[in-house]
Design an enzyme around this catalytic site. Structure first.
Site, PDB file in Angstrom:
ATOM      1  N   ARG A 238     -16.865 -17.379   2.041  1.00 19.10           N
ATOM      2  CA  ARG A 238     -18.252 -17.512   2.495  1.00 19.10           C
ATOM      3  C   ARG A 238     -19.098 -18.195   1.434  1.00 19.10           C
ATOM      4  O   ARG A 238     -18.954 -17.913   0.225  1.00 19.10           O
ATOM      5  CB  ARG A 238     -18.875 -16.134   2.759  1.00 19.10           C
ATOM      6  CG  ARG A 238     -18.574 -15.554   4.140  1.00 19.10           C
ATOM      7  CD  ARG A 238     -19.229 -16.373   5.269  1.00 19.10           C
ATOM      8  NE  ARG A 238     -18.932 -15.827   6.574  1.00 19.10           N
ATOM      9  CZ  ARG A 238     -17.878 -16.137   7.333  1.00 19.10           C
ATOM     10  NH1 ARG A 238     -16.986 -17.016   6.898  1.00 19.10           N
ATOM     11  NH2 ARG A 238     -17.709 -15.613   8.529  1.00 19.10           N
ATOM     12  N   GLU A 267     -25.443 -22.996   6.805  1.00 17.18           N
ATOM     13  CA  GLU A 267     -24.572 -23.821   7.644  1.00 17.18           C
ATOM     14  C   GLU A 267     -25.162 -23.961   9.044  1.00 17.18           C
ATOM     15  O   GLU A 267     -25.521 -22.940   9.637  1.00 17.18           O
ATOM     16  CB  GLU A 267     -23.179 -23.200   7.722  1.00 17.18           C
ATOM     17  CG  GLU A 267     -22.471 -23.142   6.377  1.00 17.18           C
ATOM     18  CD  GLU A 267     -21.141 -22.384   6.436  1.00 17.18           C
ATOM     19  OE1 GLU A 267     -20.904 -21.652   7.424  1.00 17.18           O
ATOM     20  OE2 GLU A 267     -20.357 -22.539   5.507  1.00 17.18           O
ATOM     21  N   HIS A 288     -16.605 -25.962   7.007  1.00 15.38           N
ATOM     22  CA  HIS A 288     -16.249 -24.650   7.581  1.00 15.38           C
ATOM     23  C   HIS A 288     -15.238 -24.832   8.719  1.00 15.38           C
ATOM     24  O   HIS A 288     -15.391 -24.276   9.815  1.00 15.38           O
ATOM     25  CB  HIS A 288     -17.493 -23.889   8.069  1.00 15.38           C
ATOM     26  CG  HIS A 288     -17.277 -22.400   8.079  1.00 15.38           C
ATOM     27  ND1 HIS A 288     -18.254 -21.487   7.763  1.00 15.38           N
ATOM     28  CD2 HIS A 288     -16.176 -21.650   8.371  1.00 15.38           C
ATOM     29  CE1 HIS A 288     -17.776 -20.246   7.867  1.00 15.38           C
ATOM     30  NE2 HIS A 288     -16.502 -20.328   8.242  1.00 15.38           N
TER      31      HIS A 288
HETATM   32  N1  LIG Z   1     -13.414 -20.465   6.227  1.00 13.19           N
HETATM   33  C1  LIG Z   1     -12.996 -19.899   7.332  1.00 13.19           C
HETATM   34  O1  LIG Z   1     -12.757 -20.586   8.312  1.00 13.19           O
HETATM   35  C2  LIG Z   1     -12.781 -18.404   7.378  1.00 13.19           C
HETATM   36  C3  LIG Z   1     -11.966 -17.876   8.391  1.00 13.19           C
HETATM   37  C4  LIG Z   1     -11.757 -16.502   8.427  1.00 13.19           C
HETATM   38  C5  LIG Z   1     -12.361 -15.683   7.488  1.00 13.19           C
HETATM   39  N2  LIG Z   1     -13.152 -16.224   6.537  1.00 13.19           N
HETATM   40  C6  LIG Z   1     -13.763 -15.358   5.507  1.00 13.19           C
HETATM   41  O2  LIG Z   1     -12.714 -14.765   4.766  1.00 13.19           O
HETATM   42  C7  LIG Z   1     -13.047 -13.411   4.499  1.00 13.19           C
HETATM   43  C8  LIG Z   1     -11.771 -12.613   4.306  1.00 13.19           C
HETATM   44  O3  LIG Z   1     -11.029 -12.565   5.518  1.00 13.19           O
HETATM   45  P1  LIG Z   1      -9.750 -11.610   5.674  1.00 13.19           P
HETATM   46  O4  LIG Z   1      -9.237 -11.809   7.053  1.00 13.19           O
HETATM   47  O5  LIG Z   1      -8.838 -11.790   4.530  1.00 13.19           O
HETATM   48  O6  LIG Z   1     -10.458 -10.181   5.547  1.00 13.19           O
HETATM   49  P2  LIG Z   1      -9.788  -8.811   5.114  1.00 13.19           P
HETATM   50  O7  LIG Z   1     -10.726  -7.754   5.568  1.00 13.19           O
HETATM   51  O8  LIG Z   1      -8.373  -8.737   5.572  1.00 13.19           O
HETATM   52  O9  LIG Z   1      -9.778  -8.862   3.518  1.00 13.19           O
HETATM   53  C9  LIG Z   1     -10.977  -8.752   2.782  1.00 13.19           C
HETATM   54  C10 LIG Z   1     -10.693  -8.480   1.337  1.00 13.19           C
HETATM   55  O10 LIG Z   1     -11.947  -8.289   0.695  1.00 13.19           O
HETATM   56  C11 LIG Z   1     -12.032  -6.959   0.159  1.00 13.19           C
HETATM   57  N3  LIG Z   1     -13.393  -6.412   0.335  1.00 13.19           N
HETATM   58  C12 LIG Z   1     -14.323  -6.338  -0.612  1.00 13.19           C
HETATM   59  N4  LIG Z   1     -15.446  -5.793  -0.188  1.00 13.19           N
HETATM   60  C13 LIG Z   1     -15.239  -5.506   1.083  1.00 13.19           C
HETATM   61  C14 LIG Z   1     -16.040  -4.904   2.077  1.00 13.19           C
HETATM   62  N5  LIG Z   1     -17.291  -4.480   1.831  1.00 13.19           N
HETATM   63  N6  LIG Z   1     -15.524  -4.774   3.311  1.00 13.19           N
HETATM   64  C15 LIG Z   1     -14.263  -5.207   3.581  1.00 13.19           C
HETATM   65  N7  LIG Z   1     -13.444  -5.780   2.659  1.00 13.19           N
HETATM   66  C16 LIG Z   1     -13.930  -5.916   1.429  1.00 13.19           C
HETATM   67  C17 LIG Z   1     -10.957  -6.153   0.880  1.00 13.19           C
HETATM   68  O11 LIG Z   1     -10.531  -5.093   0.056  1.00 13.19           O
HETATM   69  C18 LIG Z   1      -9.884  -7.207   1.064  1.00 13.19           C
HETATM   70  O12 LIG Z   1      -9.165  -7.395  -0.140  1.00 13.19           O
HETATM   71  C19 LIG Z   1     -13.886 -12.983   5.707  1.00 13.19           C
HETATM   72  O13 LIG Z   1     -14.765 -11.928   5.388  1.00 13.19           O
HETATM   73  C20 LIG Z   1     -14.621 -14.238   6.075  1.00 13.19           C
HETATM   74  O14 LIG Z   1     -15.882 -14.238   5.443  1.00 13.19           O
HETATM   75  C21 LIG Z   1     -13.383 -17.553   6.464  1.00 13.19           C
HETATM   76  O1  LIG Z   2     -15.214 -15.511   9.636  1.00 12.80           O
HETATM   77  C1  LIG Z   2     -14.536 -16.295  10.301  1.00 12.80           C
HETATM   78  O2  LIG Z   2     -13.640 -15.898  11.075  1.00 12.80           O
HETATM   79  C2  LIG Z   2     -14.761 -17.781  10.146  1.00 12.80           C
HETATM   80  O3  LIG Z   2     -15.867 -18.019   9.351  1.00 12.80           O
HETATM   81  C3  LIG Z   2     -14.896 -18.533  11.421  1.00 12.80           C
HETATM   82  O4  LIG Z   2     -16.027 -18.181  12.116  1.00 12.80           O
END
Ligand SMILES: NC(=O)c1ccc[n+]([C@@H]2O[C@H](COP(=O)([O-])OP(=O)(O)OC[C@H]3O[C@@H](n4cnc5c(N)ncnc54)[C@H](O)[C@@H]3O)[C@@H](O)[C@H]2O)c1
Ligand SMILES: O=C(O)[C@H](O)CO
Length: 321
Positions: A238, A267, A288
């Protein structure tokens, strides 16, 4: 579904490019209204009478929950829920469900692509060719930009959940050693290094955690200065996790081997952004798009249908907050 919920999708154009099967989502509700985009000032009006709000990135704040007393469920068409005021949702008795692991192959390959593009200086060599430099070279190759081998290097990671785990496996397949960092606001763990110990050790740092009050600006000028002078920084999580002005200044000063981000604080970046200035060296920005394969977006549809069915059957799935 026995209940007949009315649902409103506030920004469906951010999910469906016309290439998805949206039928299951239509079938999940008695009525589903699709809005391509919704401005903040249109949200409360559009949600009047709806029990279900569907949002990818449209913010839902305390005022919205107060103005929409019939709302019971928010389906976030994404993993990140930083656009939703989760405390206010809970205070108004609204359940929030997100999508999880829907785009792991897409986001992990994008993250590795960014790391590989930084290590091989892909954008610089592409620019050289477009400028005719290879065509005029005195030898068979151009080697003006130093290339880094990933094998044997150390990748630092902040956030080791679904996406972090997948990126770690890919990096290990390239022969990298992965070190995990302690996230601000999370309980200390023996297998996590505090930031001030992690940052000086890593050849690349990748972020995979949510944006929240604890993680906002967790990588600022002080943290960037702790990184090795030729280290890479990658953010596919993010905007807001990194102080954007500090990163722009750091790259201009010649510190860091390069940085790549798929996400910005605002964004789309309509009002400009410090990381969009044309003079910043060794910086890659993607819009993104890491999550955006057709396969990943179709899985979001499926998870939202399951989340709605679970909620109305009294067994909610993927509840956040
Ligand atoms: N760029 C993109 O297209 C895209 C796509 C999907 C997700 N994302 C971002 O990636 C991040 C991570 O995704 P993920 O699927 O690995 O998530 P996930 O919940 O599986 O993993 C999150 C990680 O962050 C940690 N964390 C720290 N503080 C936290 C809190 N308050 N709540 C929950 N977890 C916390 C968790 O312990 C874990 O290690 C998402 O939050 C999202 O913002 C971006
Ligand atoms: O959080 C997510 O899954 C990505 O940002 C796409 O919206």
């Amino acid at each position: 579904m026995s209940n007949s919920p009315r649902a409103v999708f506030l920004d469906h154009a951010s999910l469906d490019l016309g290439d998805l099967d949206m039928q299951p989502l239509h079938q999940a509700f008695a009525e589903l209204t699709l809005h391509a985009h919704t401005r903040p000032d249109q949200v409360a009006e559009r949600l009047q009478g709806a029990q279900v709000a569907i949002s990818n990135k449209v913010p839902l704040d305390a005022a919205t929950f107060a103005a929409c007393p019939e709302l019971k469920l928010v389906l976030v068409a994404a993993t990140g829920t930083n656009n939703i005021d989760l405390k206010a949702a809970s205070a108004h008795g609204v359940t929030v469900c997100n999508c999880q692991g829907y785009g792991t192959p897409s986001v992990a390959q994008h993250t590795l692509m960014l790391l590989l593009a930084l290590a091989t200086r892909l954008p610089d060599y592409q620019r050289d060719i477009a400028a005719g430099r290879w065509q005029k070279a005195s030898q068979f190759c151009l080697l003006d930009h130093p290339i880094v081998e990933l094998e044997g290097k150390t990748l630092g990671m902040l956030g080791h959940g679904e996406l972090g785990g997948a990126v770690a496996r890919l990096a290990e397949a390239f022969g990298m050693r992965v070190l995990l960092g302690q996230l601000p606001g999370r309980p200390a763990r023996a297998d996590r290094l505090p930031l001030h110990e992690l940052l000086p050790q890593v050849d690349a740092l990748t972020l995979h955690c949510p944006l929240n009050e604890q993680t906002r600006n967790m990588i600022g000028a002080k943290e960037l200065a702790l990184m090795k002078p030729r280290a890479f920084l990658i953010n596919t999580a993010r905007g807001g996790l990194i102080d954007e002005q500090a990163l722009a200044d750091t790259l201009r000063r010649g510190h860091l081997g390069g940085a790549a981000t798929d996400v910005l604080l605002q964004e789309p970046p309509k009002d400009g952004n410090p990381l969009l200035a044309a003079d910043i060296p060794r910086l890659i920005v993607t819009p993104h798009s890491a999550w955006g394969s057709q396969e990943a977006r179709q899985r979001i549809v499926g998870q939202m249908v399951d989340n709605a069915a679970g909620f109305f059957a009294g067994a909610p799935l993927r509840v956040v907050g």
